[in-house]
Design a protein around this motif. Sequence first.
Motif, PDB file in Angstrom:
ATOM      1  N   GLU A 306       0.837  -1.189   0.000  1.00 53.33           N
ATOM      2  CA  GLU A 306       0.000   0.000   0.000  1.00 53.33           C
ATOM      3  C   GLU A 306       0.873   1.240   0.000  1.00 53.33           C
ATOM      4  N   ALA A 307       0.426   2.282  -0.667  1.00 52.19           N
ATOM      5  CA  ALA A 307       1.152   3.541  -0.711  1.00 52.19           C
ATOM      6  C   ALA A 307       0.743   4.422   0.463  1.00 52.19           C
ATOM      7  N   VAL A 308       1.689   5.159   1.000  1.00 52.99           N
ATOM      8  CA  VAL A 308       1.429   6.150   2.039  1.00 52.99           C
ATOM      9  C   VAL A 308       1.437   7.506   1.355  1.00 52.99           C
ATOM     10  N   SER A 313      -6.979   8.050   0.338  1.00 49.97           N
ATOM     11  CA  SER A 313      -7.386   7.011   1.276  1.00 49.97           C
ATOM     12  C   SER A 313      -6.188   6.499   2.052  1.00 49.97           C
ATOM     13  N   PRO A 314      -6.351   6.243   3.370  1.00 50.11           N
ATOM     14  CA  PRO A 314      -5.225   5.714   4.143  1.00 50.11           C
ATOM     15  C   PRO A 314      -4.806   4.327   3.695  1.00 50.11           C
ATOM     16  N   ARG A 315      -5.639   3.649   2.910  1.00 54.88           N
ATOM     17  CA  ARG A 315      -5.286   2.328   2.390  1.00 54.88           C
ATOM     18  C   ARG A 315      -5.343   2.367   0.859  1.00 54.88           C
ATOM     19  N   GLN A 316      -4.344   2.971   0.267  1.00 51.89           N
ATOM     20  CA  GLN A 316      -4.246   3.073  -1.187  1.00 51.89           C
ATOM     21  C   GLN A 316      -3.433   1.878  -1.685  1.00 51.89           C
ATOM     22  N   ALA A 474      -0.106  11.837   6.111  1.00 51.72           N
ATOM     23  CA  ALA A 474      -0.291  10.816   5.084  1.00 51.72           C
ATOM     24  C   ALA A 474      -0.717   9.496   5.710  1.00 51.72           C
ATOM     25  N   GLY A 475      -1.339   8.656   4.881  1.00 52.22           N
ATOM     26  CA  GLY A 475      -1.620   7.280   5.257  1.00 52.22           C
ATOM     27  C   GLY A 475      -2.417   7.146   6.530  1.00 52.22           C
ATOM     28  N   LYS A 476      -1.898   6.341   7.470  1.00 52.38           N
ATOM     29  CA  LYS A 476      -2.591   6.065   8.734  1.00 52.38           C
ATOM     30  C   LYS A 476      -2.454   7.200   9.742  1.00 52.38           C
ATOM     31  N   LYS A 477      -1.718   8.230   9.407  1.00 48.06           N
ATOM     32  CA  LYS A 477      -1.510   9.437  10.240  1.00 48.06           C
ATOM     33  C   LYS A 477      -0.544   9.208  11.396  1.00 48.06           C
ATOM     34  N   ARG A 478      -0.525   8.022  11.983  1.00 50.32           N
ATOM     35  CA  ARG A 478       0.360   7.727  13.110  1.00 50.32           C
ATOM     36  C   ARG A 478       1.080   6.412  12.859  1.00 50.32           C
ATOM     37  N   TYR A 479       2.402   6.453  12.962  1.00 51.89           N
ATOM     38  CA  TYR A 479       3.230   5.267  12.750  1.00 51.89           C
ATOM     39  C   TYR A 479       4.054   5.028  14.009  1.00 51.89           C
ATOM     40  N   HIS A 480       3.952   3.809  14.555  1.00 52.27           N
ATOM     41  CA  HIS A 480       4.471   3.517  15.880  1.00 52.27           C
ATOM     42  C   HIS A 480       5.760   2.706  15.822  1.00 52.27           C
ATOM     43  N   VAL A 481       6.687   3.052  16.718  1.00 46.96           N
ATOM     44  CA  VAL A 481       7.847   2.222  17.031  1.00 46.96           C
ATOM     45  C   VAL A 481       7.603   1.738  18.455  1.00 46.96           C
TER      46      VAL A 481
END
Length: 504
Positions: A306-308, A313-316, A474-481
């Motif tokens: 999926e693209a960010v 859409s958050p799921r492109q 972009a995308g899911k807005k939040r990316y977690h580590v």
Amino acid sequence: MTETTTTGAQWQRLDPRMLLVHPVREAIRFIPVLIVTVIVGSRSDNPGWGLLALAVIVGLALGRWFTTTYRIGPENVQLRRGLLQRRTLTVPRSRIRSVDVHADPMHRILGLAALTIGTGQQADREERFHLDGVAAGQVPELRALLLSDRSEEAAPQAVSEQSARPEPAEGADIAGWQPAWVRYAPLSLTGLAIVGPIVGLAFKYGVAQVLLDSDTIHDLGGRGAMFLAMLVLIGIVVLLAVTALAACIHYLTTYFGLRVLDDGRTLHIRHGLFTTRQTTLDLARLRGATVKEPLLLRLAGAAELEAVMTGTSPRQKILPQAPRAAVERTLARLLSTGPEAAVAQGDAAAPAMIGLIAHGPRARRRRYVRALAPVAVLAIALIAFAVAGQPVPLWSPIVLALLLAAATLLAEDRYRGLGHAVLPATPTWLITRHGSLDRDRDCLEAPGIIGWTVRQTFFQRRVGLATLTAATAAGKKRYHVIDIPIDKAWAIIESVTPGQLGHR
């Protein structure tokens, strides 16, 4: 919005061939109404009721074409529609993020297509800018015009089918669908989503109760339980087969002939067997990509891509279920065409192939504690029942042992799926991965990150861990580590976005 933003642009109608499509669609949509009117007419010996209802439906359908117009101005695009209640939808061209084109079988027979503009906002059917019925030959020029960022130039007054440019053949073909990929379709939940509601509806209306109360089950007597168990086992096998078949059919009809083309400025995604769909994305809004690795797909050596992107859409989806090698190859070529033109092909391949840094023994212990805690609680409850003299089933230790083994495997797989990396390329990349049953590997470029959050729960503070969250538009807005040592969290922020850390 001022009228001057579209001054000089002429109102245009949809293709006249839609006069053949609208009546058929409306007649199918109102089939229950037609059936009722026919029944009423037959009982009253007046068949004209059915013809009158059909005439009203066809008249409303034809009125939709006569009352729908659109125009493309230098700064705005406008859509005017409605018979009793007129609506005028105005969209600034600077807000257009994507253009989606699809054509169902009737559209394809008549040489038509439906075009939808994406602005990055959720909109219901009435608020979408949807041109249902433009000539297929007009699509390339309309799409290029709508995605053009040269708003200072006046838009064309009309786009004719004869003057439209042919579908662009130039550009790199970064991905192509293979028929063998359909073998991965049953490994997703698509088939279950199709068949599950049907089975649930059958059980809701008493199919299971009818089976249990049947004379055949009662006549078998003591063997009825065994017969019922065999029947349930056969039903599960049949259900799995039907689910797999439904998933394969959905996969073929949706993604048949998929191609992903990159012309350096936009990304064109085309697929579909009966209903074709073409999605055009502005590469200037690409901020990374996500490799999705659900458990079953991962065991089969496959993944999804999926693209960010900002404003879509958050799921492109770029690639559906496909071999891992094809996903990594497409990912490397996709990231080499991001908004930073200076990215070299070798650097772009690195986010797809780079090894991740493990989060250490404290993160591993947390995975095991969280997975084994429910099993421990269940074991303590069983022991308490036994000490209190309550009957405990003889098979409970076997179930407990199976749950312990499953929880141990889950904890280990969750830890192996946990990792991150910072790639100091141009631009800098943040790669993070987590999950087991549903695992994601996110590749996010530093210019797309607009903020950071370092969060510590009570138990994380006790062991010196934290969850680092990168905020982006972009995308899911939040990316977690997840569960990273707290001292490394600050180092990641400084290495990915130098200067944003400030003073603590």
